[in-house]
Design a protein around this motif. Structure first.
Motif, PDB file in Angstrom:
ATOM      1  N   GLN A  26      23.694  50.167  41.798  1.00 38.27           N
ATOM      2  CA  GLN A  26      22.481  50.964  41.851  1.00 38.27           C
ATOM      3  C   GLN A  26      22.780  52.432  41.579  1.00 38.27           C
ATOM      4  O   GLN A  26      21.990  53.137  40.943  1.00 38.27           O
ATOM      5  CB  GLN A  26      21.801  50.815  43.214  1.00 38.27           C
ATOM      6  CG  GLN A  26      20.447  51.501  43.301  1.00 38.27           C
ATOM      7  CD  GLN A  26      19.744  51.241  44.617  1.00 38.27           C
ATOM      8  OE1 GLN A  26      20.348  50.759  45.562  1.00 38.27           O
ATOM      9  NE2 GLN A  26      18.462  51.543  44.669  1.00 38.27           N
ATOM     10  N   ALA A  27      23.942  52.886  42.033  1.00 32.88           N
ATOM     11  CA  ALA A  27      24.319  54.282  41.817  1.00 32.88           C
ATOM     12  C   ALA A  27      24.411  54.601  40.327  1.00 32.88           C
ATOM     13  O   ALA A  27      23.976  55.676  39.883  1.00 32.88           O
ATOM     14  CB  ALA A  27      25.653  54.579  42.514  1.00 32.88           C
ATOM     15  N   LEU A  28      24.970  53.674  39.546  1.00 29.13           N
ATOM     16  CA  LEU A  28      25.044  53.883  38.097  1.00 29.13           C
ATOM     17  C   LEU A  28      23.661  53.860  37.466  1.00 29.13           C
ATOM     18  O   LEU A  28      23.350  54.677  36.588  1.00 29.13           O
ATOM     19  CB  LEU A  28      25.917  52.804  37.458  1.00 29.13           C
ATOM     20  CG  LEU A  28      27.389  53.136  37.221  1.00 29.13           C
ATOM     21  CD1 LEU A  28      28.105  51.938  36.622  1.00 29.13           C
ATOM     22  CD2 LEU A  28      27.530  54.352  36.327  1.00 29.13           C
ATOM     23  N   ALA A  29      22.818  52.933  37.901  1.00 31.99           N
ATOM     24  CA  ALA A  29      21.461  52.864  37.361  1.00 31.99           C
ATOM     25  C   ALA A  29      20.711  54.166  37.629  1.00 31.99           C
ATOM     26  O   ALA A  29      19.952  54.651  36.781  1.00 31.99           O
ATOM     27  CB  ALA A  29      20.717  51.684  37.967  1.00 31.99           C
ATOM     28  N   GLN A  30      20.926  54.728  38.779  1.00 34.31           N
ATOM     29  CA  GLN A  30      20.258  55.986  39.115  1.00 34.31           C
ATOM     30  C   GLN A  30      20.735  57.120  38.214  1.00 34.31           C
ATOM     31  O   GLN A  30      19.940  57.974  37.803  1.00 34.31           O
ATOM     32  CB  GLN A  30      20.496  56.316  40.588  1.00 34.31           C
ATOM     33  CG  GLN A  30      19.750  55.388  41.534  1.00 34.31           C
ATOM     34  CD  GLN A  30      20.141  55.568  42.990  1.00 34.31           C
ATOM     35  OE1 GLN A  30      21.230  56.062  43.313  1.00 34.31           O
ATOM     36  NE2 GLN A  30      19.268  55.158  43.884  1.00 34.31           N
ATOM     37  N   GLU A  31      22.028  57.121  37.881  1.00 34.07           N
ATOM     38  CA  GLU A  31      22.542  58.143  36.963  1.00 34.07           C
ATOM     39  C   GLU A  31      21.904  57.997  35.583  1.00 34.07           C
ATOM     40  O   GLU A  31      21.553  58.979  34.938  1.00 34.07           O
ATOM     41  CB  GLU A  31      24.067  58.045  36.855  1.00 34.07           C
ATOM     42  CG  GLU A  31      24.818  58.458  38.106  1.00 34.07           C
ATOM     43  CD  GLU A  31      24.794  59.954  38.344  1.00 34.07           C
ATOM     44  OE1 GLU A  31      24.347  60.704  37.451  1.00 34.07           O
ATOM     45  OE2 GLU A  31      25.237  60.387  39.422  1.00 34.07           O
ATOM     46  N   VAL A  32      21.769  56.758  35.118  1.00 29.89           N
ATOM     47  CA  VAL A  32      21.133  56.526  33.819  1.00 29.89           C
ATOM     48  C   VAL A  32      19.671  56.970  33.852  1.00 29.89           C
ATOM     49  O   VAL A  32      19.177  57.619  32.917  1.00 29.89           O
ATOM     50  CB  VAL A  32      21.235  55.037  33.420  1.00 29.89           C
ATOM     51  CG1 VAL A  32      20.425  54.760  32.155  1.00 29.89           C
ATOM     52  CG2 VAL A  32      22.691  54.645  33.210  1.00 29.89           C
ATOM     53  N   ALA A  33      18.981  56.646  34.939  1.00 32.11           N
ATOM     54  CA  ALA A  33      17.577  57.042  35.069  1.00 32.11           C
ATOM     55  C   ALA A  33      17.440  58.563  35.064  1.00 32.11           C
ATOM     56  O   ALA A  33      16.517  59.108  34.444  1.00 32.11           O
ATOM     57  CB  ALA A  33      16.986  56.463  36.355  1.00 32.11           C
ATOM     58  N   VAL A  34      18.348  59.249  35.727  1.00 34.24           N
ATOM     59  CA  VAL A  34      18.321  60.715  35.757  1.00 34.24           C
ATOM     60  C   VAL A  34      18.488  61.275  34.347  1.00 34.24           C
ATOM     61  O   VAL A  34      17.818  62.244  33.962  1.00 34.24           O
ATOM     62  CB  VAL A  34      19.425  61.259  36.691  1.00 34.24           C
ATOM     63  CG1 VAL A  34      19.631  62.758  36.485  1.00 34.24           C
ATOM     64  CG2 VAL A  34      19.066  60.988  38.150  1.00 34.24           C
ATOM     65  N   GLU A  35      19.384  60.661  33.564  1.00 34.12           N
ATOM     66  CA  GLU A  35      19.580  61.135  32.187  1.00 34.12           C
ATOM     67  C   GLU A  35      18.316  60.973  31.357  1.00 34.12           C
ATOM     68  O   GLU A  35      17.959  61.874  30.581  1.00 34.12           O
ATOM     69  CB  GLU A  35      20.741  60.374  31.546  1.00 34.12           C
ATOM     70  CG  GLU A  35      22.102  60.734  32.126  1.00 34.12           C
ATOM     71  CD  GLU A  35      23.242  59.980  31.481  1.00 34.12           C
ATOM     72  OE1 GLU A  35      24.398  60.402  31.665  1.00 34.12           O
ATOM     73  OE2 GLU A  35      22.983  58.960  30.786  1.00 34.12           O
ATOM     74  N   PHE A  36      17.637  59.839  31.490  1.00 36.96           N
ATOM     75  CA  PHE A  36      16.387  59.647  30.737  1.00 36.96           C
ATOM     76  C   PHE A  36      15.312  60.613  31.223  1.00 36.96           C
ATOM     77  O   PHE A  36      14.552  61.166  30.419  1.00 36.96           O
ATOM     78  CB  PHE A  36      15.907  58.201  30.874  1.00 36.96           C
ATOM     79  CG  PHE A  36      16.503  57.272  29.861  1.00 36.96           C
ATOM     80  CD1 PHE A  36      15.933  57.145  28.601  1.00 36.96           C
ATOM     81  CD2 PHE A  36      17.647  56.545  30.162  1.00 36.96           C
ATOM     82  CE1 PHE A  36      16.491  56.294  27.651  1.00 36.96           C
ATOM     83  CE2 PHE A  36      18.208  55.694  29.218  1.00 36.96           C
ATOM     84  CZ  PHE A  36      17.637  55.566  27.965  1.00 36.96           C
ATOM     85  N   ASP A  37      15.254  60.832  32.519  1.00 33.86           N
ATOM     86  CA  ASP A  37      14.234  61.712  33.068  1.00 33.86           C
ATOM     87  C   ASP A  37      14.460  63.164  32.649  1.00 33.86           C
ATOM     88  O   ASP A  37      13.511  63.958  32.589  1.00 33.86           O
ATOM     89  CB  ASP A  37      14.216  61.605  34.593  1.00 33.86           C
ATOM     90  CG  ASP A  37      12.950  62.174  35.204  1.00 33.86           C
ATOM     91  OD1 ASP A  37      11.852  61.883  34.690  1.00 33.86           O
ATOM     92  OD2 ASP A  37      13.054  62.935  36.188  1.00 33.86           O
ATOM     93  N   ALA A  38      15.714  63.512  32.361  1.00 32.84           N
ATOM     94  CA  ALA A  38      16.039  64.899  32.002  1.00 32.84           C
ATOM     95  C   ALA A  38      15.736  65.226  30.540  1.00 32.84           C
ATOM     96  O   ALA A  38      15.772  66.401  30.148  1.00 32.84           O
ATOM     97  CB  ALA A  38      17.517  65.178  32.291  1.00 32.84           C
ATOM     98  N   GLN A  39      15.435  64.203  29.731  1.00 36.87           N
ATOM     99  CA  GLN A  39      15.157  64.458  28.312  1.00 36.87           C
ATOM    100  C   GLN A  39      13.829  65.193  28.155  1.00 36.87           C
ATOM    101  O   GLN A  39      12.885  64.961  28.900  1.00 36.87           O
ATOM    102  CB  GLN A  39      15.122  63.148  27.536  1.00 36.87           C
ATOM    103  CG  GLN A  39      16.428  62.370  27.576  1.00 36.87           C
ATOM    104  CD  GLN A  39      17.607  63.182  27.087  1.00 36.87           C
ATOM    105  OE1 GLN A  39      17.621  63.668  25.958  1.00 36.87           O
ATOM    106  NE2 GLN A  39      18.601  63.348  27.960  1.00 36.87           N
ATOM    107  N   THR A  40      13.793  66.084  27.182  1.00 34.25           N
ATOM    108  CA  THR A  40      12.567  66.843  26.922  1.00 34.25           C
ATOM    109  C   THR A  40      11.829  66.205  25.748  1.00 34.25           C
ATOM    110  O   THR A  40      11.764  64.989  25.657  1.00 34.25           O
ATOM    111  CB  THR A  40      12.915  68.313  26.650  1.00 34.25           C
ATOM    112  OG1 THR A  40      13.879  68.388  25.586  1.00 34.25           O
ATOM    113  CG2 THR A  40      13.517  68.957  27.907  1.00 34.25           C
TER     114      THR A  40
END
Length: 240
Positions: A44-58
């Motif tokens: 889950q920790a890795l999935a959260q990192e991936v989600a953060v990367e997508f959320d940070a895109q402009t």
């Protein structure tokens, strides 16, 4: 003309539980790899990192700012389909491991190599049951085949996700043992990086380092530290 770049089309990015692990959904739709497989990761920790990367895109998506996503994609699309070949390639580093090849002079460099590298070889002998022997000079001398077979078996036991991170840890450092030390969290990532740079640091102390070399070093360090972080997050399970 400016280069085309994909644009953000989602409002929310969330980590979710999947049947085989964890994934990320964009407005409820699963993220897919470049090969169109559903992107999933083992923690889950890795999935959260991936989600953060997508959320940070402009407005425009920049893959260079998404290292966790790229590594997960590589594990699924590239490593998993040729896992044995990747493992063989990485295991081969054991026969020419950076930690084993020592200078014959000057005395200060010899002493530094011995002081920094011998403890890690001792750790490998005790923890991995793999005693690699040191050599003076750069001419290749094969290691004990029994030791190499043991190390190879350990590499082949790694999952595609572990191998994806392991690839960068080993290829950037030039050391199979440093890769295993990272995989087993034997030392902090910064310390392992410094161990891989004993020779380069010595040279820069004597002669300095130009701008291009500094940029390349920074690039390699960032990739090494990311791989270490990815490896550590693989087995980090969040409380449900």
């Amino acid at each position: 003309m400016s280069e085309w770049a994909p644009k953000r089309f989602w409002k929310t990015a969330e980590a979710v539980v999947l049947e085989n692990g964890y994934g990320v959904v964009l407005d409820g739709r699963p993220v897919r790899t470049p090969a169109k497989a559903v992107l999933w990761v083992p923690s889950q920790a890795l999935a959260q990192e991936v989600a953060v990367e997508f959320d940070a895109q402009t407005d425009q998506i920049d893959p260079q700012t998404m290292p966790f996503t790229r590594t997960a994609n590589a594990a699924i699309d590239k490593v998993a389909v040729q896992q044995s070949d990747v493992a063989d390639m990485l295991a081969a580093y054991g026969d020419s491991d950076l930690l084993c090849y020592r200078a014959d002079a000057p005395e200060e460099l010899v002493a530094r190599q011995n002081a920094r590298w011998d403890p890690l070889l001792d750790w490998a002998a005790e923890t991995l049951n793999a005693r690699l022997e040191t050599r003076v000079g750069v001419i290749h001398k094969p290691q004990d085949p029994v030791v190499l077979a043991n190390l190879s078996k350990r590499v082949h036991n790694l999952t595609p996700f572990e191998l994806s991170a392991f690839h960068d840890l080993v290829s950037i450092s030039g050391s199979l043992i440093i890769g295993f030390a990272a995989q087993k969290c034997a030392q902090p990532a910064e310390e392992l990086w410094d161990l891989s740079r004993v020779d380069e640091n010595w040279q820069s102390e004597q002669w300095g380092e130009d701008d291009d070399a500094q940029k390349m070093t920074a690039y390699k360090k960032a990739a090494f530290l990311h791989a270490d972080r990815f490896m550590r997050l693989i087995n980090m399970q969040s409380a449900s």
